[in-house]
Each structure stands twice: as C-alpha cells, then as structure tokens.
Design an enzyme around this catalytic site. Structure first.
Site, PDB file in Angstrom:
ATOM      1  N   ARG A  25      13.007  -8.446   3.844  1.00 27.36           N
ATOM      2  CA  ARG A  25      13.371  -7.104   4.330  1.00 27.36           C
ATOM      3  C   ARG A  25      14.388  -7.193   5.462  1.00 27.36           C
ATOM      4  O   ARG A  25      15.333  -6.409   5.520  1.00 27.36           O
ATOM      5  CB  ARG A  25      12.124  -6.352   4.831  1.00 27.36           C
ATOM      6  CG  ARG A  25      11.281  -5.746   3.719  1.00 27.36           C
ATOM      7  CD  ARG A  25      10.296  -4.722   4.260  1.00 27.36           C
ATOM      8  NE  ARG A  25       9.268  -5.276   5.116  1.00 27.36           N
ATOM      9  CZ  ARG A  25       8.137  -5.833   4.678  1.00 27.36           C
ATOM     10  NH1 ARG A  25       7.908  -5.899   3.376  1.00 27.36           N
ATOM     11  NH2 ARG A  25       7.248  -6.303   5.515  1.00 27.36           N
ATOM     12  N   LYS A  55       0.835  -1.212   0.000  1.00 25.87           N
ATOM     13  CA  LYS A  55       0.000   0.000   0.000  1.00 25.87           C
ATOM     14  C   LYS A  55       0.866   1.257   0.000  1.00 25.87           C
ATOM     15  O   LYS A  55       0.619   2.191  -0.761  1.00 25.87           O
ATOM     16  CB  LYS A  55      -0.931   0.030   1.234  1.00 25.87           C
ATOM     17  CG  LYS A  55      -1.878  -1.144   1.338  1.00 25.87           C
ATOM     18  CD  LYS A  55      -2.868  -0.979   2.493  1.00 25.87           C
ATOM     19  CE  LYS A  55      -2.251  -0.991   3.872  1.00 25.87           C
ATOM     20  NZ  LYS A  55      -1.702  -2.307   4.278  1.00 25.87           N
ATOM     21  N   ARG A  87      -9.260   1.159   9.304  1.00 27.92           N
ATOM     22  CA  ARG A  87      -8.919  -0.223   9.647  1.00 27.92           C
ATOM     23  C   ARG A  87     -10.003  -0.894  10.480  1.00 27.92           C
ATOM     24  O   ARG A  87      -9.861  -2.078  10.807  1.00 27.92           O
ATOM     25  CB  ARG A  87      -7.622  -0.242  10.461  1.00 27.92           C
ATOM     26  CG  ARG A  87      -6.356  -0.506   9.627  1.00 27.92           C
ATOM     27  CD  ARG A  87      -5.180  -0.335  10.569  1.00 27.92           C
ATOM     28  NE  ARG A  87      -4.005  -1.083  10.289  1.00 27.92           N
ATOM     29  CZ  ARG A  87      -2.911  -0.571   9.721  1.00 27.92           C
ATOM     30  NH1 ARG A  87      -2.892   0.652   9.262  1.00 27.92           N
ATOM     31  NH2 ARG A  87      -1.835  -1.308   9.597  1.00 27.92           N
ATOM     32  N   ARG A  90      -0.391  -9.029  13.320  1.00 25.92           N
ATOM     33  CA  ARG A  90      -0.959  -7.957  12.481  1.00 25.92           C
ATOM     34  C   ARG A  90      -1.925  -8.540  11.449  1.00 25.92           C
ATOM     35  O   ARG A  90      -2.942  -7.930  11.129  1.00 25.92           O
ATOM     36  CB  ARG A  90       0.173  -7.172  11.796  1.00 25.92           C
ATOM     37  CG  ARG A  90       1.023  -6.405  12.818  1.00 25.92           C
ATOM     38  CD  ARG A  90       2.264  -5.821  12.180  1.00 25.92           C
ATOM     39  NE  ARG A  90       1.966  -4.660  11.373  1.00 25.92           N
ATOM     40  CZ  ARG A  90       2.691  -4.251  10.338  1.00 25.92           C
ATOM     41  NH1 ARG A  90       3.772  -4.916   9.985  1.00 25.92           N
ATOM     42  NH2 ARG A  90       2.360  -3.173   9.680  1.00 25.92           N
ATOM     43  N   ARG A 150      12.068  -2.166  11.770  1.00 26.50           N
ATOM     44  CA  ARG A 150      10.855  -1.658  12.417  1.00 26.50           C
ATOM     45  C   ARG A 150      10.409  -2.686  13.433  1.00 26.50           C
ATOM     46  O   ARG A 150      10.282  -3.862  13.098  1.00 26.50           O
ATOM     47  CB  ARG A 150       9.770  -1.504  11.332  1.00 26.50           C
ATOM     48  CG  ARG A 150       9.207  -0.115  11.201  1.00 26.50           C
ATOM     49  CD  ARG A 150       8.230  -0.032  10.052  1.00 26.50           C
ATOM     50  NE  ARG A 150       6.912  -0.534  10.380  1.00 26.50           N
ATOM     51  CZ  ARG A 150       5.854  -0.441   9.563  1.00 26.50           C
ATOM     52  NH1 ARG A 150       5.989   0.127   8.384  1.00 26.50           N
ATOM     53  NH2 ARG A 150       4.687  -0.915   9.919  1.00 26.50           N
TER      54      ARG A 150
HETATM   55  P1  AMP Z   1       1.101   0.628   9.139  1.00 29.38           P
HETATM   56  O1  AMP Z   1       2.340   1.403   8.897  1.00 29.38           O
HETATM   57  O2  AMP Z   1      -0.077   1.134   8.363  1.00 29.38           O
HETATM   58  O3  AMP Z   1       1.275  -0.855   8.957  1.00 29.38           O
HETATM   59  O4  AMP Z   1       0.710   0.848  10.671  1.00 29.38           O
HETATM   60  C1  AMP Z   1       1.604   0.485  11.696  1.00 29.38           C
HETATM   61  C2  AMP Z   1       0.828   0.362  13.021  1.00 29.38           C
HETATM   62  O5  AMP Z   1       0.241   1.623  13.357  1.00 29.38           O
HETATM   63  C3  AMP Z   1      -0.341  -0.620  13.013  1.00 29.38           C
HETATM   64  O6  AMP Z   1       0.064  -1.965  13.237  1.00 29.38           O
HETATM   65  C4  AMP Z   1      -1.178  -0.066  14.152  1.00 29.38           C
HETATM   66  O7  AMP Z   1      -0.624  -0.383  15.409  1.00 29.38           O
HETATM   67  C5  AMP Z   1      -1.028   1.434  13.953  1.00 29.38           C
HETATM   68  N1  AMP Z   1      -2.050   1.970  13.024  1.00 29.38           N
HETATM   69  C6  AMP Z   1      -1.830   2.527  11.805  1.00 29.38           C
HETATM   70  N2  AMP Z   1      -2.974   2.904  11.227  1.00 29.38           N
HETATM   71  C7  AMP Z   1      -3.954   2.560  12.101  1.00 29.38           C
HETATM   72  C8  AMP Z   1      -5.371   2.667  12.067  1.00 29.38           C
HETATM   73  N3  AMP Z   1      -6.007   3.186  11.016  1.00 29.38           N
HETATM   74  N4  AMP Z   1      -6.066   2.210  13.155  1.00 29.38           N
HETATM   75  C9  AMP Z   1      -5.434   1.698  14.217  1.00 29.38           C
HETATM   76  N5  AMP Z   1      -4.109   1.544  14.308  1.00 29.38           N
HETATM   77  C10 AMP Z   1      -3.365   1.975  13.259  1.00 29.38           C
END
Ligand code: AMP
Length: 195
Positions: free
Chosen positions: A127, A13, A88, A147, A136
C-alpha cells in the site's frame, strides 16, 4: 442479519464489509472510519483519540460503545448491520450483546478472516509503495506490529467468546478478494437457512 467481520488489521474486513453492504444492504459500521471522521471534523472526541490511533493503540471502550450505539439506532440498521473493527475487547463484546438484546436483536454470525502476519506486513508495504508514501499515520510496518500485538492480546480472545456461542465461522483471507467474498456469501446463505 447482524454480522461481525473479525480479523487482524489489514485482513480485508473493510473491503468485504463494503461488498456486503452493496449486496445485502446492511450498512458497514466501522468504528475506525467513525473515529477518523471525528478527527477530520476536529471534534473533541477526535482530538482525544488521534494520538492513541496514530500509535495503533485502542481508544477507550466507552467511546466506541457510545458511537456504535448511536450509529446502530439509525433507521438504515433496521434489517441489520456489518460490524467492522468492533468489538475489539471483551467489554465491548458484552456491551454489544447488551445493546442488541435491548433492541430485540442479536449477533447472527461472526466471520473470521484468517491472514498470516507476514502477509499483513507485505500488504502494508505494498500500500505504501502504491500510494507513494504513507497515507494513514497508523499504516506503517512499525505501527502494524503494535496493532497486531494489540489484536492478539485484546481482540483475539473474543474468538473463544463467539465460538462458545456457536457463532464463529472462518474464511481464508489470503485468497483473491472475489474468492473471499464468495466464501462469505456461502456462509451467510447457510446461516440464513438455519435461522
Ligand atoms: P481500524 O480502521 O478498524 O483499523 O481502526 C483504526 C484505529 O481506530 C485502531 O487502531 C484503534 O486505535 C481505533 N479503533 C477502531 N475501532 C476500535 C475499537 N472497536 N476499539 C478501540 N479502538 C478502536
């Protein structure tokens, strides 16, 4: 145009959102990036979210809805935005529809990047190998499993929400990056032609 890039963690994404920003000028609105920036800046919000994120769980809806609304009101979102990693959960999707409606806007297209779990896992392992270690905290095979479980439980149900609205389209996210980009561009052209 307001677009949502949808898919499990590691589906690509972020990569595709950046390409869209370059090509169309719509900014990438990544809640994950915004939260990581808050952690790096040491803000109270960042401190509240760090452990949750490291575990691969979801931060509370009100937090992400708040940061998205604030970001969307910046002038560079006037012509639209690419939502990456948001919404989400069902409450986030409803809040997004409300927020956009209040501004005379709507979601135009929801693009699901389809990638098998086994490929997501091999991407994480790749990665880690390339970076010579974990870059990360939440990008490890163990955390990815959580996740993914969170994705299927909380986020995947939104696919029906958007398909019922006639906005959902799907793209094979397992082919080369440029091919994914081309497929997305074709869908955007089609959506624009029917707008
Ligand atoms: P991402 O970089 O989008 O994979 O997000 C990394 C982490 O940030 C996720 O595993 C969640 O802990 C938190 N996070 C990001 N976006 C959201 C969202 N829309 N709702 C809840 N938690 C989020």
């Amino acid at each position: 145009m307001n677009l949502i890039l949808f898919g499990p963690p590691g589906a690509g994404k972020g990569t595709q959102a950046r390409v869209l920003t370059e090509g169309y000028g719509w900014p990438q609105l990544s809640t994950g990036d915004m939260l990581r920036a808050a952690i790096a800046a040491g803000t109270d919000l960042g401190k509240r979210c760090k452990a949750i994120m490291d575990a691969g769980d979801l931060v509370p809806d009100d937090i992400v809805v708040g940061i998205i609304a604030e970001r969307y009101d910046q002038p560079d979102c006037k012509a639209g935005a690419v939502f990456d990693g948001f919404p989400r959960t069902p409450p986030q999707a409803l809040a997004l529809d409300d927020m956009l409606a209040q501004r005379g806007q709507k979601i135009d297209l929801v693009i699901e990047l389809k990638v098998d779990d086994a490929i997501l896992l091999s991407r994480v392992e790749q990665r880690i190998k390339e970076a010579g270690g974990v870059a990360r905290a939440d990008d490890t095979p163990e955390t990815l499993k959580n996740r993914l479980a969170v994705y299927y439980k909380n986020t995947a149900p939104l696919l029906k929400f958007y398909s019922d609205q006639g906005k959902l389209v799907q793209v094979d996210g397992m082919v080369a990056i440029e091919k994914v980009t081309a497929a997305i561009a074709a869908l955007i052209s089609e959506a624009k032609a029917h707008a």
